[in-house]
Design a protein around this motif. Structure first.
Motif: not given
Length: 105
Positions: A10-11, A16-19, A32-33, A76-78
């Motif tokens: 994901l990065r 921006p990404l956070a848990y 953002f994700l 990306l996921l695929d």
């Protein structure tokens, strides 16, 4: 794939990404994700967790509908061979679209 490998993947989107959540007052401007692991779906055999499966939710937040960002995330996921289910909602109080991708790793 592990939860950490999902985060690394994901990065690579460069947004921006956070848990789970961003710290109070540190939420970035959309898009953002967020990603989180709400549980597991383990396979049991002989009274033990024979095969462990981690549930992963990926939440994409945008201030307007963004098919291009969704397509980028889905590619990306695929490309990583990850199967997902997708739902979408609008959070009126936040004025944000949330696209939720649910998968297992």
């Amino acid at each position: 794939m592990t939860l950490q490998e999902v985060a690394t993947l994901l990065r690579s989107m460069g947004i921006p990404l956070a848990y789970h959540h961003f710290a109070e007052g540190e939420s970035p401007d959309p898009p953002f994700l967020l990603y989180l692991s709400p549980g597991s779906d383990n396979f049991a055999a002989d009274g033990i967790a024979y095969f462990k499966v981690t549930q992963v939710d990926i939440e994409l937040y945008t201030d307007e509908k963004s098919p291009n960002t969704e397509a980028q995330l889905e590619a990306l996921l695929d490309g990583a061979g990850l199967f997902y289910d997708k739902t979408e909602s609008y959070i009126e109080s936040e004025k944000l679209y949330e696209v939720l991708y649910e998968l297992e790793v």
